[in-house]
Design a protein around this motif. Structure first.
Motif, PDB file in Angstrom:
ATOM      1  N   ARG A 139       0.510  -1.296   0.204  1.00 12.32           N
ATOM      2  CA  ARG A 139      -0.057   0.280   0.227  1.00 12.32           C
ATOM      3  C   ARG A 139       1.287   0.961  -0.138  1.00 12.32           C
ATOM      4  NH1 ARG A 139      -3.008  -3.990   1.168  1.00 12.32           N
ATOM      5  NH2 ARG A 139      -5.333  -3.686   1.242  1.00 12.32           N
ATOM      6  N   GLN A 140       1.791   1.159   1.028  1.00 10.08           N
ATOM      7  CA  GLN A 140       3.131   2.009   0.716  1.00 10.08           C
ATOM      8  C   GLN A 140       3.381   2.785  -0.766  1.00 10.08           C
ATOM      9  OE1 GLN A 140       6.639   2.082   2.442  1.00 10.08           O
ATOM     10  NE2 GLN A 140       6.290   3.874   3.645  1.00 10.08           N
ATOM     11  N   ASN A 141       4.087   1.310  -1.331  1.00 10.61           N
ATOM     12  CA  ASN A 141       4.345   1.894  -2.614  1.00 10.61           C
ATOM     13  C   ASN A 141       3.052   2.490  -3.774  1.00 10.61           C
ATOM     14  OD1 ASN A 141       6.792   0.934  -2.023  1.00 10.61           O
ATOM     15  ND2 ASN A 141       6.638  -1.627  -2.276  1.00 10.61           N
ATOM     16  N   ILE A 142       2.145   1.799  -3.324  1.00 10.50           N
ATOM     17  CA  ILE A 142       0.621   1.873  -4.771  1.00 10.50           C
ATOM     18  C   ILE A 142       1.005   3.692  -3.975  1.00 10.50           C
ATOM     19  CG2 ILE A 142      -1.440   1.139  -5.092  1.00 10.50           C
ATOM     20  CD1 ILE A 142      -0.915  -1.335  -3.961  1.00 10.50           C
ATOM     21  N   LEU A 143       0.592   3.950  -2.886  1.00  9.18           N
ATOM     22  CA  LEU A 143       0.413   5.179  -2.985  1.00  9.18           C
ATOM     23  C   LEU A 143       1.166   5.993  -3.125  1.00  9.18           C
ATOM     24  CD1 LEU A 143      -1.556   4.839   0.448  1.00  9.18           C
ATOM     25  CD2 LEU A 143      -3.022   5.752  -1.356  1.00  9.18           C
ATOM     26  N   LEU A 144       2.583   6.055  -2.544  1.00 12.01           N
ATOM     27  CA  LEU A 144       3.523   6.801  -3.590  1.00 12.01           C
ATOM     28  C   LEU A 144       3.587   6.881  -4.974  1.00 12.01           C
ATOM     29  CD1 LEU A 144       6.366   6.019  -0.663  1.00 12.01           C
ATOM     30  CD2 LEU A 144       5.664   8.036  -0.777  1.00 12.01           C
ATOM     31  N   MET A 145       3.801   5.876  -5.249  1.00  9.47           N
ATOM     32  CA  MET A 145       3.488   5.919  -6.832  1.00  9.47           C
ATOM     33  C   MET A 145       2.493   6.374  -7.327  1.00  9.47           C
ATOM     34  SD  MET A 145       5.757   5.641  -9.698  1.00  9.47           S
ATOM     35  CE  MET A 145       6.822   4.807  -8.593  1.00  9.47           C
ATOM     36  N   GLY A 146       1.240   6.524  -6.121  1.00  8.28           N
ATOM     37  CA  GLY A 146       0.120   7.106  -7.548  1.00  8.28           C
ATOM     38  C   GLY A 146       0.265   9.051  -6.825  1.00  8.28           C
ATOM     39  N   TYR A 147       0.438   9.293  -6.378  1.00  6.18           N
ATOM     40  CA  TYR A 147       1.152  10.637  -6.036  1.00  6.18           C
ATOM     41  C   TYR A 147       1.488  11.223  -6.773  1.00  6.18           C
ATOM     42  CZ  TYR A 147       2.557  14.374  -3.292  1.00  6.18           C
ATOM     43  OH  TYR A 147       3.097  16.039  -3.207  1.00  6.18           O
ATOM     44  N   TYR A 148       2.713  10.470  -7.071  1.00  6.80           N
ATOM     45  CA  TYR A 148       3.926  10.957  -8.170  1.00  6.80           C
ATOM     46  C   TYR A 148       2.390  10.463  -9.376  1.00  6.80           C
ATOM     47  CZ  TYR A 148       7.154  10.946 -11.897  1.00  6.80           C
ATOM     48  OH  TYR A 148       7.063  10.793 -13.288  1.00  6.80           O
ATOM     49  N   GLN A 149       1.885   9.436 -10.133  1.00  9.01           N
ATOM     50  CA  GLN A 149       1.470   9.298 -10.898  1.00  9.01           C
ATOM     51  C   GLN A 149       0.451  10.833 -10.841  1.00  9.01           C
ATOM     52  OE1 GLN A 149       0.173   5.621 -10.625  1.00  9.01           O
ATOM     53  NE2 GLN A 149       2.207   4.797 -12.137  1.00  9.01           N
ATOM     54  N   VAL A 150      -0.478  11.325 -10.143  1.00  5.97           N
ATOM     55  CA  VAL A 150      -1.283  12.618 -11.011  1.00  5.97           C
ATOM     56  C   VAL A 150      -0.432  13.565 -10.760  1.00  5.97           C
ATOM     57  CG1 VAL A 150      -2.729  13.143  -9.273  1.00  5.97           C
ATOM     58  CG2 VAL A 150      -3.006  10.895  -8.706  1.00  5.97           C
ATOM     59  N   ILE A 151       0.381  13.724 -10.248  1.00  8.92           N
ATOM     60  CA  ILE A 151       0.914  15.181 -10.623  1.00  8.92           C
ATOM     61  C   ILE A 151       1.633  15.413 -11.566  1.00  8.92           C
ATOM     62  CG2 ILE A 151       2.519  16.842  -9.202  1.00  8.92           C
ATOM     63  CD1 ILE A 151       2.480  15.659  -6.133  1.00  8.92           C
ATOM     64  N   HIS A 152       2.108  13.707 -11.641  1.00 12.11           N
ATOM     65  CA  HIS A 152       2.970  14.104 -13.497  1.00 12.11           C
ATOM     66  C   HIS A 152       1.879  14.575 -15.136  1.00 12.11           C
ATOM     67  CE1 HIS A 152       5.022  11.695 -17.037  1.00 12.11           C
ATOM     68  NE2 HIS A 152       5.834  12.047 -16.563  1.00 12.11           N
ATOM     69  N   ILE A 153       0.488  13.568 -14.684  1.00 12.30           N
ATOM     70  CA  ILE A 153      -0.224  13.855 -15.152  1.00 12.30           C
ATOM     71  C   ILE A 153      -0.329  15.354 -15.384  1.00 12.30           C
ATOM     72  CG2 ILE A 153      -2.325  13.307 -15.675  1.00 12.30           C
ATOM     73  CD1 ILE A 153      -2.493  10.389 -15.102  1.00 12.30           C
ATOM     74  N   GLU A 154      -0.942  16.063 -13.703  1.00  9.40           N
ATOM     75  CA  GLU A 154      -1.248  17.197 -14.435  1.00  9.40           C
ATOM     76  C   GLU A 154      -0.436  18.162 -14.759  1.00  9.40           C
ATOM     77  OE1 GLU A 154      -3.873  17.277  -9.453  1.00  9.40           O
ATOM     78  OE2 GLU A 154      -1.317  18.222  -9.757  1.00  9.40           O
ATOM     79  N   ALA A 155       1.417  17.416 -14.447  1.00 11.37           N
ATOM     80  CA  ALA A 155       2.267  18.415 -14.958  1.00 11.37           C
ATOM     81  C   ALA A 155       2.719  18.724 -17.210  1.00 11.37           C
ATOM     82  CB  ALA A 155       3.901  18.400 -14.652  1.00 11.37           C
ATOM     83  N   GLN A 156       2.100  17.122 -17.271  1.00 12.17           N
ATOM     84  CA  GLN A 156       1.822  16.595 -18.423  1.00 12.17           C
ATOM     85  C   GLN A 156       0.623  17.890 -18.742  1.00 12.17           C
ATOM     86  OE1 GLN A 156       3.507  12.600 -19.995  1.00 12.17           O
ATOM     87  NE2 GLN A 156       2.277  12.677 -17.928  1.00 12.17           N
ATOM     88  N   THR A 157      -0.391  17.675 -18.265  1.00 15.55           N
ATOM     89  CA  THR A 157      -1.925  18.383 -19.052  1.00 15.55           C
ATOM     90  C   THR A 157      -1.349  20.076 -18.915  1.00 15.55           C
ATOM     91  OG1 THR A 157      -2.753  16.891 -17.747  1.00 15.55           O
ATOM     92  CG2 THR A 157      -3.942  19.303 -18.554  1.00 15.55           C
ATOM     93  N   MET A 158      -0.950  20.565 -17.596  1.00 16.91           N
ATOM     94  CA  MET A 158      -0.122  21.725 -18.284  1.00 16.91           C
ATOM     95  C   MET A 158       0.647  22.166 -19.213  1.00 16.91           C
ATOM     96  SD  MET A 158       1.415  24.191 -15.443  1.00 16.91           S
ATOM     97  CE  MET A 158       0.458  24.769 -14.232  1.00 16.91           C
ATOM     98  N   ALA A 159       1.448  21.335 -19.716  1.00 18.01           N
ATOM     99  CA  ALA A 159       2.620  21.145 -20.765  1.00 18.01           C
ATOM    100  C   ALA A 159       2.010  21.687 -21.653  1.00 18.01           C
ATOM    101  CB  ALA A 159       3.574  20.640 -20.798  1.00 18.01           C
ATOM    102  N   TYR A 160       0.607  20.312 -21.969  1.00 19.95           N
ATOM    103  CA  TYR A 160      -0.141  20.261 -23.169  1.00 19.95           C
ATOM    104  C   TYR A 160      -0.713  21.828 -23.151  1.00 19.95           C
ATOM    105  CZ  TYR A 160      -3.089  19.224 -26.597  1.00 19.95           C
ATOM    106  OH  TYR A 160      -4.159  18.830 -27.714  1.00 19.95           O
ATOM    107  N   MET A 161      -1.801  22.067 -22.193  1.00 20.48           N
ATOM    108  CA  MET A 161      -2.500  23.019 -22.362  1.00 20.48           C
ATOM    109  C   MET A 161      -1.835  24.623 -22.562  1.00 20.48           C
ATOM    110  SD  MET A 161      -5.243  22.570 -19.256  1.00 20.48           S
ATOM    111  CE  MET A 161      -6.007  23.862 -19.645  1.00 20.48           C
ATOM    112  N   LEU A 162      -0.597  24.898 -22.601  1.00 25.69           N
ATOM    113  CA  LEU A 162       0.259  25.875 -22.649  1.00 25.69           C
ATOM    114  C   LEU A 162       0.644  25.943 -24.036  1.00 25.69           C
ATOM    115  CD1 LEU A 162       2.635  25.596 -19.096  1.00 25.69           C
ATOM    116  CD2 LEU A 162       1.277  28.063 -20.043  1.00 25.69           C
ATOM    117  N   ARG A 163       1.018  24.616 -24.663  1.00 26.95           N
ATOM    118  CA  ARG A 163       1.740  24.563 -26.054  1.00 26.95           C
ATOM    119  C   ARG A 163       1.029  24.384 -27.184  1.00 26.95           C
ATOM    120  NH1 ARG A 163       6.688  25.992 -26.480  1.00 26.95           N
ATOM    121  NH2 ARG A 163       8.451  24.922 -25.096  1.00 26.95           N
ATOM    122  N   LYS A 164      -0.163  24.520 -26.103  1.00 25.65           N
ATOM    123  CA  LYS A 164      -1.185  24.220 -28.399  1.00 25.65           C
ATOM    124  C   LYS A 164      -2.801  25.214 -27.530  1.00 25.65           C
ATOM    125  CE  LYS A 164      -0.228  20.265 -29.467  1.00 25.65           C
ATOM    126  NZ  LYS A 164       0.704  19.678 -31.173  1.00 25.65           N
TER     127      LYS A 164
END
Length: 696
Positions: A561-586
């Motif tokens: 559970r610790q691994n799932i939650l830690l990696m899930g936290y990173y993945q959520v923020i990573h997706i947000e970062a990718q979305t931010m970059a896409y919206m800025l560029r496009k």
């Protein structure tokens, strides 16, 4: 006109339906399973399955599904038809006991935190007979556990059921040694208050950040926010009222006690609160509530947002988890009674809870740790990330009396003086409310107020049940060592000692203040500001030992559970970062460049005409300076997005320390630009559109 009494729970295979469709002897066995935790005999499984199928088919069901709660935090389901072939062109509807009791979904495709390798696919769903099956959209839904091939828990429900069992065992043991031998079973009751936002669906479709991440990654402040407090408990718009009525009807048909609904503090924010249910059932029903809230919204041209912080600058959404303990005698064990200072049973249970919350602060903080919830905890709208307990004036006075030996008790349960003779007397409760407290006693229950709105409530309740079970077990062991005639005296001393040793966790003031933060740190209370800070504590040796003692989590399950939650936290923020970059560029940068070109053209025209262009030049300079900085930050963000990780803690720290600060800097610059360009130039609905033009 439909009368709720006539159709409430009509789509649930509850006791009334069981009594009608099951043989009397089988019905009695099922009641024993549900009420007393008795093992379900395999020989009645076919009978129950066939009756469940007959009932569901009469409701229009054609399929069944094992409905489970994997570590994604949401529910999962795979639908199978009831039909079995009887010939080349004929079928018969069948549902057998083995299909009811066990299913076999692919376990490798769900988060396992290392419990399962990708090539090890087998997993099992196991029927939970303590939570009622129901029919929804022509499918029979069967609440189930989700386990790996080796029996490890891969879901949220299994540990919750284990924790309820552990608390029952510990509480009954303690109550018996105290002399309450008439109590042979306890259960928890939970009432989760669900907050949510509604936005117009057409506008939502124009905001990629809302679609992908559930929150706005850009957005300058609206011209009006929540300053006037005029949204809270306000008149409900017709469109929203129609939505709420449909939500209520669906939930009532599913046996969910949807009770209270109102506007919340922020614009477009609302709340739906149910009546208390048994802890396990409440978890299932809250998952249903969130699903119904989101699905029904589309029927009204709306979208329901369950993210904890969809909009910057206005309050986010939480989920207050009202928790209590009830006995099989019908008594609420957290009911103080008319004179709580003499209610030794109540004070003992209260002491166990206070001790548990103090000793396991970090676990309670971990239980609500998500990327979304980090945005609201401590933001002057939700409890701080520091755990404390609010008990109210009367209980605090009793505790001070116990510690000091001086009688400070003075009940505050008096009549309110209204100054209007025609009105009936209104008595004042013994506790006020403290909305800044993470864990507050509210009359006959505790309100754990730190949960985020999208959270599955199973984990917080699993941890709460387990830590209280641990303290009750310790209390029972201590009292069992004294003679029966001295139990009460020893019990009183135990209560006094416990409150004295753990009074640091008690706080009645403003939890938002910096003064409290400094005081809390002096007291030795922990402050885990982010999910990345909190989750590494999950697998501390003493926590592994405690969960193991009560058979709630194995060490492997907790590490997973610790691994799932830690990696899930990173993945959520990573997706947000990718979305931010896409919206800025496009979207954003092209729109801003077009506007800059228009401004530059105006400046050139005015310059050639010999006309002042001070304002246009000022605007162009401010916008371009911000855009240049955005471009620099964006290049860095795009580079960071490409970084990969195999270690979950390293990934979470990276997200918290690198990605989020950079994203915050980009947002601030973008919001500066948005505030300086015309509305029709900005390539998406702004906060004024989303919060005010469509709903209110």
């Amino acid at each position: 006109m439909k009368v709720v009494d006539d159709y409430f729970g009509c789509d649930v295979f509850g006791r009334q339906a069981m009594q009608k469709y099951l043989p009397h002897s089988v019905f009695k066995i099922m009641c024993d399973v549900m009420d007393n935790g008795k093992e379900l005999p395999n020989e009645i499984a076919d009978v129950v399955a066939n009756a469940m199928k007959d009932w569901a088919v009469e409701k229009g069901a054609t399929h069944f599904t094992h409905w489970f709660q994997p570590m994604t935090g949401i529910t999962a389901e795979k639908h199978d038809a009831f039909i079995n072939p009887t010939g080349p062109t004929s079928v018969i509807s069948e549902f057998r006991g083995k299909e009811l009791i066990k299913g076999e979904p692919d376990a490798s495709s769900f988060p396992s935190g290392g419990l399962r390798a990708t090539f090890e696919a087998r997993g099992y769903t196991a029927w939970d007979p303590t939570s009622f099956a129901f029919v929804k959209e022509k499918t029979l839904y069967i609440p189930t556990l989700f386990l790996s091939y080796d029996g490890s828990s891969l879901d949220k429900k299994t540990p919750l059921l284990r924790s309820i069992q552990a608390l029952n065992k510990a509480a009954v043991r303690l109550l018996h040694v105290m002399g309450f031998s008439d109590i042979n079973k306890i259960n928890t009751t939970v009432g989760p208050e669900q907050e949510y936002f509604l936005v117009d669906e057409e506008m939502y479709r124009q905001r990629l950040d809302l679609i992908i991440t559930g929150r706005t990654l850009f957005g300058s402040a609206p011209v009006k926010g929540q300053e006037l407090d005029d949204h809270y408990f306000g008149n409900i718009d017709e469109r929203v009222k129609a939505y709420m009525e449909e939500v209520d009807e669906e939930l009532w048909r599913l046996g969910v006690y949807a009770k209270t609904e109102h506007k919340e503090v922020a614009p477009c924010q609302f709340e739906l609160a149910p009546v208390f249910s048994a802890g396990n059932v409440a978890g299932d029903q809250n998952q249903l509530m969130m699903e119904v809230l989101q699905r029904v919204a589309h029927h009204h041209g709306l979208v329901c947002l369950l993210h904890e912080k969809p909009f910057d600058g206005v309050n986010g959404s939480g989920k207050h988890n009202n928790w209590s303990i009830v006995a099989d005698t019908g008594e609420n064990l957290l009911e103080p009674g008319d004179d709580p200072k003499d209610n030794i049973r109540f004070l003992t249970i209260l002491a166990a809870i206070v001790k548990g919350v103090d000793e396991y602060q970090d676990l309670l903080r971990i239980s609500v740790a998500t990327a979304g919830n980090d945005h609201r905890l401590g933001a002057n709208e939700a409890p701080p990330a520091i755990i404390s307990i609010y008990l109210g004036e009367e209980l605090n006075a009793i505790i001070r009396s116990l510690i000091s030996g001086k009688d400070e008790h003075n009940t505050v349960n008096t009549d309110l003086q209204l100054g209007i003779t025609a009105l009936p007397k209104i008595s004042r409760d013994t506790t006020d409310r403290n909305r800044t407290s993470p864990f507050a006693f509210t009359g006959n229950k505790f309100e754990f107020r730190m949960l985020g709105s999208s959270l599955n409530i199973s984990c917080p309740n699993t941890i709460l049940n387990t830590i209280v079970a641990e303290e009750m077990t310790q209390f029972a062991a201590e009292l069992e060592c004294v003679s029966q005639e001295k139990v009460q005296e020893a019990n009183i001393e135990l209560i006094k000692r416990t409150f004295k040793e753990h009074q640091r966790i008690l706080y009645s003031g403003n939890g938002y203040s910096e003064e409290w933060r400094q005081e809390a740190l002096k007291r030795g209370l922990s402050e885990l500001k982010t999910t990345a800070d909190a989750l590494p504590h999950y697998t501390e040796p003493r926590y592994l030992e405690m969960f193991g003692r009560h058979k709630v989590y194995t060490a492997n399950e907790l590490h997973a559970r610790q691994n799932i939650l830690l990696m899930g936290y990173y993945q959520v923020i990573h997706i947000e970062a990718q979305t931010m970059a896409y919206m800025l560029r496009k979207q954003i940068i092209p729109a801003v460049l077009d506007y800059e070109a228009k401004l530059a053209s105006i400046i050139q025209t005015k310059k050639e005409a010999g006309i002042k262009f001070t304002m246009e030049n000022k605007y162009l300079t401010e916008i371009n300076d911000a855009l240049e900085l955005i471009e620099q930050h964006l290049e860095e963000l795009e580079e960071l997005i490409q970084k990969s990780f195999t270690d979950s803690k390293e990934a979470a720290d990276f997200a918290a320390q690198k990605l989020l600060p950079l994203m915050d800097a980009i947002r601030k610059l973008s919001d500066v630009i948005e505030a300086r360009i015309p509305r029709d130039v900005w390539p998406m609905p702004d906060y004024n559109d989303l919060l005010f033009r469509a709903i209110d």
